[in-house]
Design an enzyme around this catalytic site. Structure first.
Site, PDB file in Angstrom:
ATOM      1  N   TYR A 145      40.602  30.244  20.101  1.00  0.00           N
ATOM      2  CA  TYR A 145      40.293  29.292  21.196  1.00  0.00           C
ATOM      3  C   TYR A 145      41.414  27.245  21.436  1.00  0.00           C
ATOM      4  CZ  TYR A 145      42.855  27.162  25.525  1.00  0.00           C
ATOM      5  OH  TYR A 145      43.065  26.599  26.632  1.00  0.00           O
ATOM      6  N   ASP A 230      33.136  34.898  26.651  1.00  0.00           N
ATOM      7  CA  ASP A 230      34.741  34.147  27.626  1.00  0.00           C
ATOM      8  C   ASP A 230      35.477  35.669  27.703  1.00  0.00           C
ATOM      9  OD1 ASP A 230      36.717  33.681  29.213  1.00  0.00           O
ATOM     10  OD2 ASP A 230      37.018  31.559  27.474  1.00  0.00           O
ATOM     11  N   ILE A 232      38.293  36.258  29.495  1.00  0.00           N
ATOM     12  CA  ILE A 232      39.014  36.424  30.392  1.00  0.00           C
ATOM     13  C   ILE A 232      40.071  36.871  29.989  1.00  0.00           C
ATOM     14  CG2 ILE A 232      39.977  34.481  28.512  1.00  0.00           C
ATOM     15  CD1 ILE A 232      41.270  32.845  30.581  1.00  0.00           C
ATOM     16  N   LYS A 274      45.394  35.136  33.048  1.00  0.00           N
ATOM     17  CA  LYS A 274      45.674  36.085  32.279  1.00  0.00           C
ATOM     18  C   LYS A 274      46.017  38.043  32.918  1.00  0.00           C
ATOM     19  CE  LYS A 274      44.385  32.859  29.398  1.00  0.00           C
ATOM     20  NZ  LYS A 274      45.996  31.496  28.662  1.00  0.00           N
TER      21      LYS A 274
END
Lengths: 446, 467
Positions: A145, A230, A232, A274
Site C-alpha cells: 500500500y 494489517d 484491514i 473497508k
C-alpha cells in the site's frame, strides 16, 4: 535557520507519487454517466461502496440510535463528555466479537488488548512509534500500500526495507526472500525491528497461506523481532481459501511448543473502513498481546481518538448480530460478483489478473502491453490509460513492485454500469493498442 | 506490567520512557476520586471532581438544537440520504461546509472583528492532536518552544513526547498577576541559547513583537476563546496581527478546539489555523493521522452555520459562566480565600498560600493531600502546572451542577474555618498516597484530566460499564 521542521520541508510524506497524481487528474475531470460521460473513471480508490443500502435501512429501523437514546434516556451529554482513551467499553466488546467472527470464531480476542485510533492510518503510525526508534527499520513485502511510506516513516523516522515478491510464485512470501531482505538491511546498517504484512494483501487481493504465515513466524522467532499484521481487509474475503490470521498461527504454536515470547511480539491493525465501508468515520484499532505496547499505544491514541458519537453509532450497529451477519454475507456475495465482472471484462480485453479471493481490487497483469519491460514503459502505459482510456488505475511501481507491468484496479467504488463502461473502454484500448504498442514515440499528455 | 529488560530492548524509547507524563504522583488525586466519587444522593461524602476543565453548563441549548434539526444527523430519516456520502468521505481537506462553519464560528467568537479563511483550517484529533501536529511541522527533535508557566500540564506530552521537541518554561509570577513580561521571555530565550538549544517559538498571546524580532514562531492556543465571560474582551492574535503594520504572518499559528467552548470534548474536534502556506500544506497531509469523524463534521457544519443559534449560544454560555464564576468566588471570599482575578476559563486560580504550613512545594503537596483526603475535593496543585511559586491551585467550576458547587463551598468553608482556628502543626497522613516527591523540576510531573482518568467523568454512566 530553517523556519519549518525537516519533516515539513522535505517531500517524505510520499505524496508526490503517481498514486496521488492520478487522483488529481481524476479530480479535474471526474466521470459522470450523464454530465461527463467521457470523464475519468476512478479505479484507484480502494473503497467499498457496495452495501450502503443495507446500512441505511438498518438506521431507518433503529430510531433509538437516531435519538441518541439508551432505554429512552438521552445519552447526548455523556457522549459529548466522553473522551476516555480506553474507548467506549460497549464498542470494544462488539469489535472483538466482530473480529472473532471474521476469523471463523477460531480465536477469542480480549477487549482490554484493543486500542482505538482514528483510522488504520494513525494505528500503524502508533505501532511504529512504539516498536521502533528513528533510524530503525521494518521489512515490508512488496508490492505494498503506497500510504505506508507516509504512515510508517514520515513522522516516526523509521525506515522501510522492501522484501521483493515476484510473479514467479504468485507474489508469495518465502523464507528465502525474508532472509535476503534482512541481509540487505544489515548491509545498510539498519536495525530491523519487525515485519509488517497486510493480510489479505493490498494490492494483491490474496489471503496468505498457512505456510507463508508459519515461515514468517519462524523468521520472527529466529531474529527476535515483531510481526505487525494489517488485517484491514479481513472482512472482504469473498472466496476460499478462508482467511487465516497471524493470531491463529501463533496460537497453534503456543499450544504445541509452549514458546511464549513470540506471543508478545504479535500486533494486529484493523479498521472498519473497508469491511463496513465507512472510512469517513475514522474507526481504527490496534490489537496487541503485549501489555506495554497496549499501555503506550493507549496513551498515544490521545492524538487521534474516535469521535464518541461515532463510537456510539458503531457500537449499536455491531450489537445487532443478526444484522452484521447478514451484512457480511451479502457484502461478500456482492464483492465476489463485482470482482468476477472485472476479471471477465479484462479477460475479454486479453488481460489477466492474479487469482484473488479478497480485497476491493484486482492485481492486473499488463506486462504484455508494455513497450519494454521497464518502469518507464509502465509509466507511459499508465498515463495512456489515464488520459486516453480515462481510467485512473494504480501502477505497480507506486506500490514498490519489483516487476514492471502490474496495476491495481479497484472494483467496489462505483456502480455496475460504470464498471461496464470501464471494461468497454479497456477492450477498445487493447483492440487499438495491438497496432500501436510499438509506437514508442507517442507522447501522452493529460 | 512486564516492564522488564526485554520490553525495553524490544520496544522504542518513546514507548518505554516517562515522557507521556502519567507517572506523576498527582495521579493519586484521581485515584481518590475514582474510588470514592461524589454523588448527590448515592454518595454525598464522596470526592468532588474539581480537577476537570469541562464546560457542562450549556448542553440543554445544544440538545434543543439537535431536536429541532434532525437533518444534521446522518442517522435520522431526514438526514440518512447523506449517509453514503458522509460515511465515505475521508478527504483530509475536510468537508467544505464544516470548514466554513468553523471559520464562521471562530469569527463570531472574536466578535466579528476578524475573519478566517476556510482553506487555512486543518483538522486534528482534538487540541491534543493539533498541538502535536504544529510541533511536527515547526520543530525538529531537540528544538524548543518557550511556554509561559503556569501551563496546562499535558503540554509536555502534546508538544514533546513523540515530536522530541523541548519545552522551556518562561516563569510568570503573582507579583504582577502572572503576566508575561518581555524580561522573562528574553531571559528564557537567552538561557536556551547559552545551553545551545535551538528555539523555534512561543506559545503566547500578544507578544508578537518579540517573535518578529527573534524570527521565531508564535503558536497561540485559543481553546478557551469563547469562555470569556467578562471584560476585558478576548483579543486574539489574529486581531493583533491585523492591527500591526509589519507582522511576519508566516510565523503565526492558532490552535483551537470545540472541547471547551462548546463542551464537546468527546467529538474530538481540533483545529490548526496557520498563516503560513507551507505549514497549511504540510499540516493538511499530517491531519490524516487524526481526522475528525465525517459524521461529526457533518453535524457541526449544520450547527455552527446556524448564525442565530451560535449568537444565542455564545451569549448564554458567557452569562452562565459569569454567574457560576461569581457564585464560586464570592463563596470563597466569605472565608478569605482569593483567586487570581479572572475573566475567562472554566476554573479559578486559587491562592491558598496562607494555608501552607511551609511556603515550599512540599508544603503545597501536604496541603493538597489534605484537600483530597479530608476536604474531599480533587483540585490540581500549581506544581502540576510548573508554577514557580507554591500555594496556588486550579479549581474547576463548570463541570458540575449548582448544588454540587454549594457542597464544595460548604466543605471549603468548614475546612478553612477549622484550619484558621487550629495551631500550626504538621499532619501525618496514613494514606496510600505516595510521599516521595522531587522538589527540583516538574517537567515530568504533569496531570491532565482526560488522560489521567481511566473512566469517563460520570462514573455511573451506563456508557462506561459495557451494556
Amino acid at each position: 535557520m530553517n523556519m519549518l521542521s525537516r519533516k515539513a520541508s522535505q517531500g517524505c510524506h510520499g505524496q508526490d507519487s503517481s498514486y496521488f497524481l492520478g487522483w488529481q487528474e481524476y479530480d479535474k475531470n471526474p466521470y459522470h454517466p450523464i454530465q461527463n460521460s467521457t470523464g475519468i473513471i476512478q479505479m484507484g480508490l480502494a473503497e467499498n461502496q457496495l452495501s450502503f443500502d443495507l446500512l441505511k435501512s438498518w438506521l431507518r429501523r433503529n430510531p433509538d440510535i437516531v435519538g441518541l437514546k439508551n432505554d429512552g434516556v438521552s445519552v447526548f451529554r455523556e457522549l459529548a463528555l466522553f473522551q476516555d482513551y480506553h474507548g467506549l467499553p460497549a464498542l470494544k466488546n462488539e469489535l472483538v466479537d466482530f473480529m472473532a467472527k471474521i476469523r471463523g470464531n477460531g480465536i477469542k480476542f480480549a477487549p482490554e488488548k484493543l486500542v482505538l485510533a482514528a483510522g488504520a492510518t494513525p494505528a500503524n503510525e502508533i505501532l511504529m512509534f512504539c516498536l521502533a526508534d528513528p533510524g530503525e527499520a521494518f521489512i515490508l513485502p512488496t508490492p505494498y500500500y503506497p500510504g505506508f511510506d507516509r504512515d510508517l516513516k514520515w513522522r516516526t523516522g523509521v525506515e522501510i526495507v522492501p522484501m521483493h515478491c515476484s510473479s514467479s510464485n504468485g507474489f508469495r512470501i518465502t523464507s528465502c526472500a525474508l532472509e535476503q531482505a534482512y541481509q540487505q538491511a544489515q548491509k545498510l546498517h539498519l536495525n530491523v525491528k519487525g515485519v509488517l504484512i497486510t493480510n489479505p494483501s493490498n494490492p494483491l487481493g490474496i489471503t496468505m497461506t498457512k505456510t507463508e504465515l508459519n515461515d514468517l513466524v519462524d523468521f520472527a522467532i529466529d531474529k527476535n523481532i515483531h510481526i505487525i499484521s494489517d488485517e484491514i481487509y479481513s472482512g472482504t474475503v469473498f472466496n476460499s481459501p478462508r482467511f487465516i490470521s497471524i493470531m491463529e498461527v501463533v496460537n497453534e504454536r503456543i499450544s504445541v511448543n509452549n514458546t511464549t515470547s513470540i506471543w508478545n511480539r504479535i500486533h494486529i491493525v484493523y479498521s472498519l473502513s473497508k469491511d463496513l465501508g465507512v472510512p469517513g468515520f475514522r474507526v481504527g484499532m490496534i490489537y496487541s498481546n503485549n501489555e506495554t505496547v497496549v499501555a503506550a499505544a493507549t496513551k498515544m491514541s490521545s492524538f487521534g481518538l474516535v469521535s464518541s458519537q461515532t463510537q456510539y453509532l458503531v457500537a449499536n450497529l455491531l450489537k445487532d448480530k443478526k444484522f452484521t451477519f447478514k451484512y457480511m454475507e451479502e457484502t461478500h456475495r456482492r464483492l465476489k460478483r463485482r470482482k468476477e465482472m472485472l476479471v471477465s471484462g479484462l479477460r475479454n480485453a486479453g488481460i489477466r489478473c492474479l487469482k484473488s479471493n479478497a480485497g476491493l481490487f484486482c492485481w492486473v497483469d499488463m506486462r504484455h502491453l508494455l513497450s519494454s519491460a521497464t518502469f518507464e514503459a509502465e509509466k507511459e502505459l499508465w498515463k495512456r490509460i489515464l488520459c486516453q482510456v480515462g481510467l485512473n488505475i494504480s501502477p505497480g511501481s507506486s506500490c514498490h513492485c519489483c516487476e514492471p507491468g502490474w496495476f491495481r484496479v479497484c472494483f467496489a467504488n462505483m456502480s455496475e454500469d460504470t464498471l461496464k463502461v470501464a471494461m468497454r473502454r479497456m477492450k477498445a484500448f487493447t483492440d487499438s493498442n495491438i497496432s500501436a504498442v510499438n509506437d514508442g514515440n507517442k507522447r501522452v499528455h493529460c | 506490567m512486564g516492564l522488564g529488560n526485554e520490553s525495553h530492548q524490544l520496544l522504542s524509547k518513546i514507548a518505554t520512557n516517562d515522557k507521556h507524563g502519567e507517572n506523576s504522583p498527582y495521579f493519586d488525586g484521581w485515584k481518590a476520586y475514582d474510588s470514592n466519587a461524589f454523588h448527590a444522593t448515592k454518595n454525598p461524602q464522596g470526592v468532588i471532581q474539581m480537577g476537570l476543565a469541562e464546560n457542562q453548563l450549556c448542553f440543554d441549548l445544544i440538545e434543543e438544537w439537535i431536536g429541532n434539526n434532525p437533518n444534521a444527523s446522518i442517522c435520522t430519516a431526514e438526514g440518512v440520504n447523506q449517509f453514503k456520502y458522509i460515511a465515505n468521505f475521508q478527504d483530509y481537506h475536510g468537508l467544505l461546509e464544516f470548514r466554513k462553519a468553523v471559520a464562521n464560528f471562530m469569527s463570531k467568537v472574536r466578535g466579528g472583528r476578524v475573519s478566517f479563511d476556510p482553506d487555512r483550517i486543518l483538522m486534528s484529533g482534538g487540541a491534543t492532536g493539533a498541538n502535536e501536529l504544529i510541533m511536527f511541522c515547526l520543530a525538529d527533535p531537540g528544538d524548543a518552544f518557550l511556554v509561559p508557566s503556569p501551563y496546562y500540564p499535558a503540554f509536555v506530552r502534546d508538544l514533546c513526547w513523540r515530536t522530541r521537541a523541548q519545552l522551556i518554561p518562561v516563569e510568570c509570577h503573582s507579583t504582577n498577576n502572572f503576566k508575561i513580561t518581555r524580561e522573562a521571555l528574553e531571559a528564557a530565550y537567552k538561557k536556551a541559547k547559552d545551553d545551545n538549544i535551538n528555539v523555534k517559538g512561543e506559545t503566547l498571546k500578544s507578544i508578537v513583537d518579540f517573535i518578529n524580532e527573534k524570527n521565531i514562531h508564535l503558536v497561540c492556543d485559543e481553546i478557551y476563546a469563547a469562555t470569556v465571560f467578562r471584560a476585558p474582551c478576548f483579543v486574539s492574535v489574529s486581531e493583533v496581527m491585523q492591527d500591526m503594520e509589519h507582522c511576519k504572518r508566516d510565523l503565526i499559528h492558532i490552535i483551537y478546539s470545540l472541547s471547551k467552548d462548546l463542551g464537546l470534548p468527546g467529538f474530538r474536534v481540533g483545529i490548526v489555523y496557520s498563516y503560513n502556506d507551507e505549514v497549511v500544506n504540510c499540516g493538511r497531509k499530517m491531519s490524516s493521522f487524526g481526522l475528525v469523524s465525517s459524521q461529526t463534521q457533518h453535524f457541526l457544519a449544520a450547527m455552527l452555520s446556524d448564525d442565530k443559534f451560535v449568537e444565542r449560544f455564545l451569549a448564554e454560555s458567557s452569562r452562565r459562566l459569569a454567574a457560576r464564576h461569581n457564585h464560586f468566588t464570592k463563596g470563597l471570599e466569605k472565608v478569605n480565600i482569593t483567586c487570581l482575578p479572572s475573566n475567562a476559563g472554566l476554573f479559578c486560580w486559587m491562592n491558598l498560600r496562607s494555608l501552607l504550613k511551609e511556603q515550599t512545594f512540599e508544603g503545597e503537596m501536604m496541603l493538597w493531600r489534605v484537600i483530597i483526603n479530608e476536604v474531599k475535593l480533587n483540585v490540581s496543585p500549581g506544581s502540576a502546572f510548573d508554577c514557580s511559586e507554591p500555594g496556588w491551585y486550579r479549581v474547576c467550576f463548570a463541570n458540575m451542577d449548582n448544588e454540587t458547587v454549594d457542597v464544595a463551598l460548604k466543605r471549603i468553608r468548614a475546612f478553612v474555618g477549622k484550619e484558621t482556628e487550629k495551631p500550626v502543626e504538621p499532619k501525618r497522613w496514613k494514606s496510600n498516597l505516595r510521599l516521595s516527591f522531587s522538589a527540583r523540576r516538574f517537567d515530568e510531573n504533569v496531570m491532565s484530566p482526560h488522560m489521567m482518568s481511566p473512566h469517563s467523568p460520570m462514573p455511573h454512566s451506563p456508557l462506561v460499564k459495557a451494556t
